[in-house]
Write an enzyme that holds these catalytic residues in place. Structure first.
Site, mmCIF file in Angstrom:
data_model
loop_
_atom_site.group_PDB
_atom_site.id
_atom_site.type_symbol
_atom_site.label_atom_id
_atom_site.label_comp_id
_atom_site.label_asym_id
_atom_site.label_seq_id
_atom_site.Cartn_x
_atom_site.Cartn_y
_atom_site.Cartn_z
ATOM 1 C CD GLU A 147 -27.664 -24.060 2.106
ATOM 2 O OE1 GLU A 147 -27.145 -23.283 2.899
ATOM 3 O OE2 GLU A 147 -27.132 -25.002 1.561
ATOM 4 N N GLY A 287 -23.670 -25.992 11.730
ATOM 5 C CA GLY A 287 -22.654 -25.231 12.305
ATOM 6 C C GLY A 287 -22.865 -23.605 12.020
ATOM 7 C CB ALA A 288 -21.973 -21.209 10.676
ATOM 8 C CG MET A 289 -27.547 -19.939 6.569
ATOM 9 S SD MET A 289 -27.225 -21.169 5.314
ATOM 10 C CE MET A 289 -27.377 -20.111 4.003
ATOM 11 C CD GLU A 290 -23.913 -20.537 2.806
ATOM 12 O OE1 GLU A 290 -23.892 -21.113 3.986
ATOM 13 O OE2 GLU A 290 -24.115 -21.302 1.679
ATOM 14 C CG ASN A 291 -28.292 -16.299 6.169
ATOM 15 O OD1 ASN A 291 -28.908 -17.292 5.491
ATOM 16 N ND2 ASN A 291 -27.977 -16.490 7.492
ATOM 17 C CG HIS A 323 -17.389 -23.371 5.418
ATOM 18 N ND1 HIS A 323 -17.148 -24.368 4.420
ATOM 19 C CD2 HIS A 323 -18.855 -23.347 4.980
ATOM 20 C CE1 HIS A 323 -18.093 -24.877 3.951
ATOM 21 N NE2 HIS A 323 -19.088 -24.333 4.364
ATOM 22 C CD GLU A 324 -20.992 -20.914 7.035
ATOM 23 O OE1 GLU A 324 -21.502 -20.484 5.983
ATOM 24 O OE2 GLU A 324 -20.852 -21.987 7.515
ATOM 25 C CD GLU A 346 -21.884 -26.052 1.763
ATOM 26 O OE1 GLU A 346 -20.998 -26.027 2.095
ATOM 27 O OE2 GLU A 346 -23.000 -24.945 1.968
HETATM 28 ZN ZN LIG Z 1 -21.121 -24.438 3.609
#
Ligand SMILES: [Zn+2]
Length: 901
Positions: A147, A287-291, A323-324, A346
């Site tokens: 992303e 911060g992080a990624m929701e793959n 969140h993720e 988001e």
């Molecule tokens: Zn997000």
């Protein structure tokens, strides 16, 4: 994606590559109005990664079918950058170079059948990729970040969120070097191959866009647990980290389980696969990624133990894990049609993680923290050269639009929908949204339509919040008519013109309001013409025109209005409160946000008044009302210590700067210091007594109650250490501390008060933690944040420390980011060396990591709001950056916008 706490490009590492490397395209604006559906359906995708020491061969099999009605054009256009194309095959026939055209960012094949199998082979060099997007190295492993547009650096593909397909991914690599091979979905097959290599095949049954693709290969350890969903599906949960961090993952796992349970209970949403993996990396831009089923996290959002993490770090871990996870529905199952719709996933998911934290921790404290964050970081963004609506109309580099506006203001817009519809109505809307759009790529308009249709509400006017940038100002005037026994609130709104959007419309603004009588009692508004006969202490007044009047009837006396309860809209509210009104609200308002806001207003009025006195050459004075209010908070034994701690913290200098036409950096700082010292001086006994109550020797716990006590105790400590007579308190706290929150508070107090013990405290801390990257970030940050004009002079030395790394975004943020964004005294020092330092870093970083460089460059965004000398100094640095050769689109978009009129 989630924010990190504080972007075509020419990739340097490819310089000496033997293949022909296509350079990234020059930045040009992309417009929302130009959206066109992709003419092809990708029916399936098989990917194979042969990971080598220096090169990785990527083979893809793309099953294509032209959409009906798109027969006119037989060509196909694929995105791809910074890679070497080896071969292209259509239905088993290899194409010659005449059959396609290759540009810096596209592969266009001119004539292919309306239904066919396209096979592509290309080579990438992940080990040399420093941009932290695409496939790149971190420590001893490789991982992806796709992303928003990283997949095009892996292989040629329609890299856009509205192209969704089923992915089957085979990864082959050396077994010793890369024992763990992960991708999305379920592992369906594995085996050994020659030369000590092995392979694993993954299948993700859910169609997804390329930005949710993920791959991880390396030597990682993991912890494991399970979660049984509400329909009885047993899910295997794993958190993967590098071996050295294995003992600090438990809180992340517990948070994940809490998040999965909460989403079932509050939203009725259940997890949909058998595996959920989280991988932590030290090297991550965000911060992080929701793959899908393979979340990748910045290690600072995963790792936490009491000795290494502060209370705030724990909250961040829980919030980002939530969140993720919540993205699995709001983002993955229903995704964005295009990147202009980013806030669709988001804003909504930030709203959901805010609610999660509110339900797990203290709702009141969370609301205050989010409101403060929005006001001090999003309001300036929205008033500056990068101002944009939560759904932007154009961008050059989408990475620059992962902003406070899209995320935090986006969440505030969702919260207004929730306020307008109520929890039941909002949940009905969510249900309809998933019924209509599961497995689709949709728009913000689709979301609003579901909310409106499910509840029979007209949200047409409300949806202007998606198009209009800027922070509305709501001015309120009250009028009491003794004879008619009416109390009238006149409200009017205006939104100042913003960059690129000079004309503004009246928005639909919910102003949640209460009334308080002279004795501090809340009035039942249903008895004064608002509400439906039930007891009703708050009314949501809808300001949907330039001005509007709200009348309360049958009033015996003039009340004090409690306005914008719960921060019900992301606006600046202006009402001419007397100090007595504010004292009343602080003491009696049932709405914790308004109580906190009253304390902040009292303090900011006092600070700004003293700033004015200082600028006139007069001696500042401590206003008696502020002193009385602070004394009453310090002696308050009833209220939640966490709320008192929040209320006692003086408003940030960045927020105070927001309140001035032309920012007076030195004046604000001097006035803040004066107020802090004067309060500590005149209320030393009260501060000491409160501090003593909070630090009563109880053993460490991370309950919300214990967190609140640490918060209030450490706020008291910060006041007290401005007094020479209290200098030993911080040292004693440091020596007896059993947790990182108290340790850091003590060291910060020593450093910022200029104590003789500061140097030794920093040295001891460094000696103990030099091998722990995350903890060392704190050591860097404390020093970079020291509010002094000479702080800049120690930054070069910090950056030469062995623990510092220029390629690690957390480190860069800890030094450069903190200095530029959280140290106004240091950054804006009149000599201008702070500006020069940050510009140097932007220029150097742009060669390695344009995304991060652009974030740092945005420190100059509000340059026009400063005095003539500082404006000139900042403009000079912006021009110096702009003049650099081969500037990335990321940085040039930020700098060009800042310099444009
Ligand atoms: Zn997000």
């Amino acid at each position: 994606m989630a924010f990190a706490g504080a972007s075509s490009l020419i990739i340097v590492p490819f310089d000496h590559w033997e293949y022909q490397i296509m350079k990234g395209p020059a930045g040009k604006a992309i417009l929302r109005s130009e959206y066109k559906p992709y003419p092809w359906v990708v029916k399936g995708l098989k990917l194979k990664f042969d990971i080598g020491e220096a090169e990785t061969l990527v083979s893809s099999e793309i099953q294509l079918k032209r959409k009906p009605g798109m027969d006119g054009d037989s060509s196909i256009e694929l995105d791809g950058q910074d890679m070497a194309l080896k071969s292209v095959w259509v239905d088993g026939r290899e194409l010659s170079e005449d059959d396609y055209s290759l540009t810096s960012d596209k592969l266009v094949i001119s004539d292919i059948p309306s239904e066919c199998l396209l096979e592509i082979r290309n080579i990438i060099r992940p080990q040399k990729n420093t941009a932290l997007e695409g496939l790149y190295p971190s420590g001893q492993f490789l991982l992806t970040q796709c992303e928003a547009e990283g997949f095009r650096k892996i292989t040629y593909f329609p890299d856009r969120p509205d192209v969704m397909t089923r992915y089957e991914v085979t990864i082959e690599a050396d077994k010793d070097r890369y024992p763990v091979l992960l991708s999305n979905g379920n592992a369906i097959e594995s085996g050994e191959s020659d030369n000590g290599r092995h392979w694993v095949r993954w299948d993700d049954p859910f169609h997804k866009p390329s930005y949710l693709f993920a791959l991880v290969a390396g030597d990682l350890s993991h912890i494991e647990d399970t979660f049984t969903t509400m329909s009885g599906r047993k899910v295997q949960l794993r958190v993967y980290v590098e071996e050295e961090n294995i003992d600090r993952c438990d809180y992340a796992m517990e948070s994940l389980i809490r998040a999965m349970k909460w989403d079932e209970e509050r939203f009725g949403l259940e997890y949909d696969l058998d595996i959920y993996n989280i991988v932590a990396t030290n090297d991550f831009n965000m911060g992080a990624m929701e793959n899908k089923s393979l979340n990748i996290f910045n290690s600072r959002c995963v790792l936490a133990s009491p000795d290494t993490a502060t209370d705030n770090d724990f909250l961040v871990v829980e919030g980002v894990i939530g969140h993720e996870y919540f993205h699995n529905w709001t983002g993955n199952r229903v995704t964005c049609r295009d990147w202009f719709q980013l806030t669709l996933k988001e804003g909504l998911t930030v709203f959901r993680d805010q609610e999660f934290t509110s339900d797990m921790q203290s709702r009141a404290v969370k609301r205050i923290q989010d409101a403060r964050d929005l006001r001090s970081r999003q309001f300036p963004e929205d008033a500056g050269p990068m101002s944009h609506p939560i759904r932007p109309d154009k961008y050059v580099e989408i990475n620059n639009f992962y902003t406070m506006t899209v995320y935090q203001k986006g969440a505030a817009v969702i919260r207004m929908v929730h306020t307008l519809l109520g929890e039941d109505g909002f949940q009905k809307g969510m249900k309809l949204y998933f019924e209509r759009h599961d497995h689709q790529a949709v728009t913000c308009d689709d979301f609003i339509a579901a909310m409106a249709d499910a509840t029979g509400t007209d949200l047409g006017h409300f949806s202007e919040w998606y198009s209009q940038s800027g922070t509305p100002v709501v001015q309120v005037r009250a009028e009491f008519n003794q004879a008619a026994r009416t109390y009238t609130l006149h409200m009017q709104q205006h939104t100042p013109p913003t960059h690129g959007q000079p004309q503004k419309k009246a928005l639909m603004i919910p102003v949640k309001t209460g009334l308080i009588d002279g004795n501090g009692n809340e009035l039942d508004l249903s008895r004064h013409g608002h509400g439906h006969g039930e007891e009703n202490y708050s009314a949501v007044l809808i300001l949907d025109r330039d001005s509007k009047t709200f009348v309360f009837e049958d009033m015996d006396e003039e009340p004090v209005p409690s306005l914008l309860r719960g921060f019900s809209a992301p606006v600046k509210l202006e009402y001419d409160y007397s100090d007595a009104d504010l004292a009343l609200l602080m003491a009696h308002d049932n709405d914790t946000f308004v109580r906190w806001e009253a304390a902040q207003l009292l303090a900011s009025n006092a600070i700004l008044a003293q700033r004015e006195r200082i600028s006139r050459g007069e001696d500042p004075v401590l206003p008696e009302t502020l002193k009385t209010a602070v004394r009453s908070m310090l002696t308050d034994l009833q209220s939640d210590p966490a709320l008192l701690g929040e209320a006692l913290r003086l408003p940030g200098e960045d927020y105070l700067a927001e309140l001035m036409e032309e920012v007076d950096v030195d004046g604000i700082h001097q006035a803040c210091e004066f107020i802090r010292k004067s309060l500590a001086g005149s209320l030393e006994q009260e501060f000491r007594a409160c501090y003593g109550r909070m630090k009563d020797g109880a053993a460490y716990s991370n309950s919300p109650e214990a967190i609140g006590r640490r918060c209030l105790g450490n706020v008291c400590l910060a006041y007290l250490t401005t007094r020479d007579s209290a200098g030993d308190l911080a040292q004693r706290q440091l020596e007896s501390s059993d947790n990182m929150t108290d340790t850091l508070a003590a060291i910060s107090a020593l450093v910022y008060s200029g104590s003789d013990n500061a140097t030794a405290a920093l040295a001891d801390f460094e000696a103990r933690w030099r091998d722990n990257r995350l903890v060392m970030d704190k050591w860097f940050s404390i020093q970079a944040a020291r509010p002094s004009a000479d702080t800049v002079d120690c930054l070069d030395e910090l950056m030469e420390h062995p623990s510092f790394s220029y390629t690690n975004p957390n480190k860069v943020r800890a030094v450069v980011g903190i200095f530029a964004m959280a140290n106004p005294t240091g950054f804006h020092a009149a000599h201008g060396r702070g500006y020069e330092f940050v510009a140097d870093q932007v220029i150097a970083l742009d060669k390695l990591n344009p995304q991060l460089a652009a974030r740092m460059a945005s420190a100059f965004n509000s340059w026009k709001r400063y005095d003539k000398e500082r404006r000139a100094l900042m403009a000079k640095q912006l021009e110096r950056i702009q003049a650099g050769s081969s500037l990335s689109p990321d940085v040039s978009e930020i700098v060009n916008n800042a310099l444009s009129e």
